[in-house]
Design an enzyme around this catalytic site. Structure first.
Site, short mmCIF file in Angstrom:
data_model
loop_
_atom_site.label_atom_id
_atom_site.label_comp_id
_atom_site.label_asym_id
_atom_site.label_seq_id
_atom_site.Cartn_x
_atom_site.Cartn_y
_atom_site.Cartn_z
N ILE A 16 -49.15 -9.60 15.59
CA ILE A 16 -48.81 -10.13 14.07
C ILE A 16 -49.64 -11.67 14.05
O ILE A 16 -49.74 -11.73 12.90
CB ILE A 16 -46.98 -10.35 14.24
N ALA A 17 -49.90 -12.22 15.04
CA ALA A 17 -50.73 -13.42 14.96
C ALA A 17 -52.24 -12.91 14.24
O ALA A 17 -52.90 -13.73 13.65
CB ALA A 17 -50.98 -14.19 16.06
N SER A 37 -51.83 -19.96 24.46
CA SER A 37 -50.90 -18.79 25.17
C SER A 37 -50.92 -19.40 26.40
O SER A 37 -51.73 -20.08 27.16
CB SER A 37 -51.89 -17.69 24.93
N HIS A 80 -38.44 -19.10 19.73
CA HIS A 80 -38.92 -19.49 18.30
C HIS A 80 -38.32 -20.86 18.33
O HIS A 80 -38.93 -21.90 17.85
CB HIS A 80 -38.61 -18.74 17.19
N LYS A 98 -40.26 -14.65 11.51
CA LYS A 98 -38.97 -14.45 11.38
C LYS A 98 -38.45 -13.47 12.49
O LYS A 98 -39.33 -12.79 13.10
CB LYS A 98 -38.63 -13.46 9.99
N ASP A 179 -34.93 -7.53 14.55
CA ASP A 179 -36.39 -7.14 14.44
C ASP A 179 -36.67 -6.54 12.85
O ASP A 179 -37.67 -6.85 12.34
CB ASP A 179 -36.79 -6.09 15.18
#
Length: 330
Positions: A16-17, A37, A80, A98, A179
């Protein structure tokens, strides 16, 4: 922070990044500077691939990086809250994937940290910014389908059954609701606002303790428009978002969370299709909003305000409690 440039850092340089980094070419003043990371080589590869300047082998180093103004958080859900709070306390603006957190108390902690640090934070609910949903709102405001009578939304895919995958792990806050089901709820709330009231819910909870398949009926907004949703990691659906009205319906075509097309179907009339292609990949709109808010000195966006994130999170907390899903760290 420079007047016209936002220097971005990324935590969690995964799939997603990559999409986030790719969209920055379409955002004036956006620049990828660094990635972090716990696997330093992964961060190094990400920066090399996307034209960043440096990488960090731990999150704390990125928090201390004075050349970073804003951080995009793309770690697994369970991380998160802690990552976002540490970034805010380090003076960084935060765009966090999200769900912002895994439950409402965690979200409240994040927003309290943002207030204390006087820094912007937003849940990265990119679908809310897509041009196709701006068209849907226009049709609703114009009364094109008459009185809205219901919403039907599906988000299902057949995920390979790897119980070590984050989606099946309770310790990483896996499951269909957080998800994918979140899209059905949040987009309904985005369009109709107001309270969310769970009417009925059921789920298939697997051996690892997460919801693998979930259905819910939710009353949305002051008019209590009923959302009928089905979220699944075990079944592939036609993933649409349909708004029913007394005079017709609006269909956001599959996949609705990443769609460039909506169709207005009024009784007795020819369908009207609205096409809204992206500039790059759809992530660019939320990044533009973050930078607009930062330049204006705002702590939150009115497209994904903190109150909306909390409303959706409380609704999901209620659903999880009803179906018996609780994460081990809660």
């Amino acid at each position: 922070m420079p007047d016209t440039t936002v220097r971005w850092g990324v935590i969690g340089p995964g799939r997603i990044a990559n999409r986030f980094a790719e969209c920055l070419t379409a955002v004036p003043g956006a620049r990828l500077v660094a990635a972090a990371s716990r696997d330093a080589e992964r961060a190094r590869d990400f920066v090399a691939r996307h034209g960043g300047e440096r990488h960090h082998g731990d999150y704390a180093s990125l928090f201390r990086d004075d050349g970073v103004d804003a951080i995009y958080v793309a770690t697994p859900h369970a991380q998160h809250a802690d990552v976002a709070i540490q970034a805010l306390q380090a003076g960084k603006a935060v765009l966090c994937e999200k769900p912002l957190t895994v439950n409402a108390p965690q979200a409240e902690r994040v927003f309290a940290a943002a207030k204390a640090a006087d820094r912007f934070v937003m849940e990265a609910f990119w679908t809310r910014f897509l041009p196709v949903f701006a068209q849907v709102r226009r049709w609703l405001d114009e009364g094109r389908v008459g009185k809205v009578t219901g919403i039907e939304s599906f988000f299902g895919y057949a995920q390979p059954r790897n119980l070590d995958d984050r989606l099946f792990r309770a310790d990483l806050a896996g499951g269909a609701l957080l998800d994918v089901g979140i899209y059905c709820i949040s987009m309904s709330h985005h369009l109709f606002k107001g309270p969310l009231r769970v009417l009925e819910t059921s789920a298939t909870v697997g051996a690892t303790g997460v919801d693998e398949d979930l259905r819910a009926r939710i009353a949305v907004g002051e008019l209590a428009v009923e959302l009928r949703m089905h979220a699944s990691m075990t079944q592939k659906f036609y993933n649409s978002f349909r708004i029913e009205g007394s005079e017709g319906e609006i269909l956001v075509t599959e996949p609705f969370w990443d769609s460039g097309q909506a169709i207005l179907l009024r009784r007795g009339e020819a369908p009207v299709a609205s096409h809204a292609p992206y500039v790059v990949n759809g992530f660019e709109y939320q990044v533009r909003e973050v930078q607009r808010c930062m330049q204006a000195g705002l702590l939150q966006s009115d497209v994904v305000p903190w109150a909306d994130t909390l409303a959706v999170m409380r609704c999901m907390d209620e659903i999880r409690a009803a179906v018996g899903v609780r994460y081990p760290f809660e």
